[in-house]
Design a protein around this motif. Structure first.
Motif, PDB file in Angstrom:
ATOM      1  N   GLU A   1     -42.574  37.529 -46.208  1.00 33.59           N
ATOM      2  CA  GLU A   1     -41.481  38.132 -45.694  1.00 33.59           C
ATOM      3  C   GLU A   1     -40.247  37.219 -46.228  1.00 33.59           C
ATOM      4  O   GLU A   1     -39.035  37.483 -46.285  1.00 33.59           O
ATOM      5  CB  GLU A   1     -41.185  38.380 -44.084  1.00 33.59           C
ATOM      6  N   LEU A   2     -40.437  36.050 -46.351  1.00 33.75           N
ATOM      7  CA  LEU A   2     -39.580  35.072 -46.965  1.00 33.75           C
ATOM      8  C   LEU A   2     -39.187  35.585 -48.360  1.00 33.75           C
ATOM      9  O   LEU A   2     -37.730  35.636 -48.610  1.00 33.75           O
ATOM     10  CB  LEU A   2     -40.167  33.658 -47.322  1.00 33.75           C
ATOM     11  N   ALA A   3     -39.932  36.297 -49.140  1.00 34.62           N
ATOM     12  CA  ALA A   3     -39.931  36.787 -50.373  1.00 34.62           C
ATOM     13  C   ALA A   3     -38.723  37.974 -50.366  1.00 34.62           C
ATOM     14  O   ALA A   3     -37.791  37.913 -50.998  1.00 34.62           O
ATOM     15  CB  ALA A   3     -40.854  37.042 -51.204  1.00 34.62           C
ATOM     16  N   SER A   4     -38.971  38.708 -49.401  1.00 36.36           N
ATOM     17  CA  SER A   4     -38.481  39.998 -49.268  1.00 36.36           C
ATOM     18  C   SER A   4     -37.140  39.786 -48.633  1.00 36.36           C
ATOM     19  O   SER A   4     -35.981  40.387 -49.001  1.00 36.36           O
ATOM     20  CB  SER A   4     -39.300  41.043 -48.715  1.00 36.36           C
ATOM     21  N   MET A   5     -36.946  39.130 -47.487  1.00 41.15           N
ATOM     22  CA  MET A   5     -35.631  38.944 -46.764  1.00 41.15           C
ATOM     23  C   MET A   5     -34.826  37.994 -47.734  1.00 41.15           C
ATOM     24  O   MET A   5     -33.451  38.196 -47.292  1.00 41.15           O
ATOM     25  CB  MET A   5     -35.896  38.157 -45.522  1.00 41.15           C
ATOM     26  N   SER A   6     -35.429  36.955 -48.375  1.00 41.12           N
ATOM     27  CA  SER A   6     -34.456  36.185 -49.397  1.00 41.12           C
ATOM     28  C   SER A   6     -33.630  37.438 -50.362  1.00 41.12           C
ATOM     29  O   SER A   6     -32.536  36.995 -50.621  1.00 41.12           O
ATOM     30  CB  SER A   6     -35.052  35.414 -50.056  1.00 41.12           C
ATOM     31  N   MET A   7     -34.519  38.132 -50.765  1.00 43.42           N
ATOM     32  CA  MET A   7     -34.051  38.975 -51.812  1.00 43.42           C
ATOM     33  C   MET A   7     -32.805  39.979 -51.396  1.00 43.42           C
ATOM     34  O   MET A   7     -32.106  40.464 -52.171  1.00 43.42           O
ATOM     35  CB  MET A   7     -35.250  40.076 -52.401  1.00 43.42           C
ATOM     36  N   GLU A   8     -32.804  40.276 -50.039  1.00 41.82           N
ATOM     37  CA  GLU A   8     -31.746  40.933 -49.422  1.00 41.82           C
ATOM     38  C   GLU A   8     -30.410  40.058 -49.816  1.00 41.82           C
ATOM     39  O   GLU A   8     -29.160  40.793 -50.164  1.00 41.82           O
ATOM     40  CB  GLU A   8     -31.869  41.298 -48.029  1.00 41.82           C
ATOM     41  N   LEU A   9     -30.495  38.859 -49.491  1.00 38.44           N
ATOM     42  CA  LEU A   9     -29.522  38.202 -49.534  1.00 38.44           C
ATOM     43  C   LEU A   9     -29.090  37.430 -51.096  1.00 38.44           C
ATOM     44  O   LEU A   9     -27.845  37.535 -51.362  1.00 38.44           O
ATOM     45  CB  LEU A   9     -29.673  36.849 -48.703  1.00 38.44           C
ATOM     46  N   LEU A  10     -30.004  37.271 -51.747  1.00 38.10           N
ATOM     47  CA  LEU A  10     -29.635  36.838 -53.083  1.00 38.10           C
ATOM     48  C   LEU A  10     -29.240  37.953 -53.959  1.00 38.10           C
ATOM     49  O   LEU A  10     -28.428  37.548 -55.058  1.00 38.10           O
ATOM     50  CB  LEU A  10     -31.054  36.236 -53.930  1.00 38.10           C
TER      51      LEU A  10
END
Length: 563
Positions: free
Chosen positions: A385-394
């Motif tokens: 979920e770090l991978a996916s939630m970070s992608m929202e912000l990046l």
């Protein structure tokens, strides 16, 4: 059915799969080289099994009213998965009993060995029958919820389709959409509560079979949560109540003023003010894909190529329809080397975020696909979920691809940052609700609803006025499929969201370095601890009160800069 996945095994002939397991079990291992080769071939067998099982699961989710899809899925649950579980336990025993394991590179295999020991401690053959029944009940949940539709001005619509109306500037429209959705779920409350009653008793029995006090402890062990404890979760809930809930209430009070309403009702929480229209980043499915591909190309051409390839291979089922299960997910297909994205888009901003989120999972899967051990590709959800939630912000700096006007772009970014603040308290409600359910397994459905309502009052906002509609609030947990299908999967969203904000903070300071760290962390899979994965990402696996306070200060400053 569909052809997006490869079936290398004959799932209708379980004996052939059993023979493959027996062949591995009967091998004589006399050297470290042989052992490593054996582990590689074991991983290849598990990959082939996962590909088929996942493909059948996707088929059923995409068309939960399909008899053939349901039959294939239930065959897997009742025949294939029990077979796999038994032989996986036997293979674990063989590995742990092999003297050569002590000569493996400990730096690389340490977590692998720890995981095998943990699995052996947890496995009980008598739990396999219980898990077959558990799977049947979860399937029953999707059959009930996937069939829900409502009459919207004479037209039959799914609950996903009417969700966009909850953002409408007309208050009556918002209320009508919420009422229809809430009443649709209430029409199934008896059935869903009965499913949960049965699930709780089954799960408690599984825990006792494994000599554990309750199912909460069982799941912490199953999820290999070696980096934090149930007490840490309770402390996290208190820290969020202290440092995030007041911000959520502040945001909702400001929103109430924008709407110009005296009482802030549940159908107001997503509404836009008079004169505004709900954000609409795309008008059709292909536009969503094309614009997302443009965003990913600016970050890394590998990301863009992955999305385009998945689209070409019919691995993106994005739109809602009758008979399709609710929710969204990304499922890796290890033989195909790609992932499948499932979601129910209704042309909203949230749909755009969902695709970017799920693509974060796909990118993660892509970075770890060459890891030889399947166990190391099965990452903990806190890093997934770090991978996916970070992608929202990046991706935020590229959202102008979706929003042509500066005003809409600012609104979209504000919604994203506010959404973080709005989610965290509710995320802890869902987590602590599950702790309570399994710490108190003999509760009634009425007590369950009451507890969910109490937790919302304690941890969530007190701004929303639920008077006369309390039933909607106390039963809203029925919509959360995780509680039924993947219990205790929710705290990961909270932990990963805090990590993602750290990632975004670093990205704002040095985008190139942050993106490089992101890729490095993703490539580790599960070969390192969560602490080490987060360190590789340039952040800390830290959800202390001090960290939460600092991150909320950062988010507030980012919001102020957008005003």
């Amino acid at each position: 059915m569909t052809t997006f996945y490869e079936e290398k095994l004959d799932f209708q002939n379980p004996s052939s799969i059993e023979e493959a397991f027996k062949s591995l079990l009967n091998e004589e291992l006399t050297s470290v080289t042989q052992l490593e080769d054996w582990l590689k071939r074991e991983s290849e067998l598990f990959d082939a099994i996962e590909e088929g099982l996942t493909g059948h699961y996707i088929d059923f989710q995409c068309q939960s009213d399909s008899l053939s899809a349901k039959q294939a899925f239930e065959h897997d649950q009742q025949v294939i998965e029990p077979l796999v579980k038994r032989y996986e336990a036997l293979l674990d025993e063989k590995f742990l009993a092999t003297p050569m394991k002590d000569s493996l590179d400990y730096n690389y295999y340490e977590r692998f060995i720890i995981s095998k020991i943990n699995s052996k401690e947890l496995f009980r053959d008598e739990n396999i029958k219980l898990e077959i029944e558990e799977d049947r009940l979860s399937t029953n949940y999707f059959e009930h919820t996937g069939s829900l539709t409502v009459d919207w001005n004479g037209e039959e619509k799914t609950l996903s389709e009417i969700s966009s109306y909850m953002q409408d500037s007309e208050r009556d429209t918002r209320k009508k959409a919420m009422q229809l959705s809430a009443e649709a779920f209430l029409s199934k409350e008896t059935e869903l509560q009965e499913i949960m009653d049965e699930l709780i008793q089954l799960r408690q029995k599984k825990a006792r079979n494994a000599n554990l006090e309750n199912y909460r402890d069982y799941m912490f062990k199953k999820y290999e949560r070696f980096d934090y404890t149930p007490e840490d979760c309770k402390r996290l809930a208190e820290s969020i109540r202290k440092h995030v809930t007041p911000l959520k209430e502040k945001i909702q009070q400001e929103h109430q003023k924008e709407l110009g309403v005296k009482s802030y009702r549940p159908w107001d929480t997503k509404g836009v003010a008079k004169g505004l229209k709900p954000l609409k980043p795309f008008s059709e499915r292909d536009q969503l894909v094309e614009r997302s591909a443009t965003i990913f190309s600016s970050l890394d051409h590998r990301f863009e190529e992955l999305l385009t390839t998945m689209d070409q291979r019919a691995m993106l089922d994005l739109t809602t329809r009758k008979g399709k299960a609710p929710g969204g997910f990304c499922a890796p297909l290890p033989v195909s080397g790609l992932s499948f994205i499932f979601m129910n888009a209704s042309k909203t901003h949230d749909d755009m975020i969902t695709l970017l989120h799920e693509m974060g999972h796909c990118i993660h899967n892509d970075f770890k696909k060459d890891i030889p051990l399947s166990k190391y590709r099965d990452t903990p959800m806190e890093s997934s979920e770090l991978a996916s939630m970070s992608m929202e912000l990046l991706t935020m700096d590229q959202w102008d691809v979706f929003y042509e006007t500066k005003e809409d772009l600012i609104r979209a970014k504000q919604d994203q940052l506010k959404g973080i603040i709005e989610f965290l308290p509710m995320g802890m409600v869902v987590d602590q609700f599950q702790h309570w359910m399994y710490e108190n397994p003999n509760h009634t459905a009425e007590e369950r609803n009451k507890k969910f309502s109490e937790l919302q009052q304690q941890l969530n906002s007190s701004v929303v006025d639920w008077s006369e509609y309390e039933k909607w609030s106390e039963t809203s947990w029925l919509r959360i499929l995780h509680i039924f299908e993947v219990p205790f999967y929710f705290i990961e969203y909270v932990i990963a969201q805090l990590g993602a904000v750290q990632m975004y903070k670093h990205y704002r300071e040095n985008s190139e370095k942050a993106l490089s760290n992101y890729k490095k962390a993703l490539s580790l899979g599960a070969s390192k601890s969560l602490t080490e994965v987060y360190e590789a990402a340039g952040i800390k696996f830290d959800f202390s009160e001090g960290m939460i306070k600092d991150l909320m200060t950062f988010v507030e400053k980012e919001l102020d800069a957008l005003k």
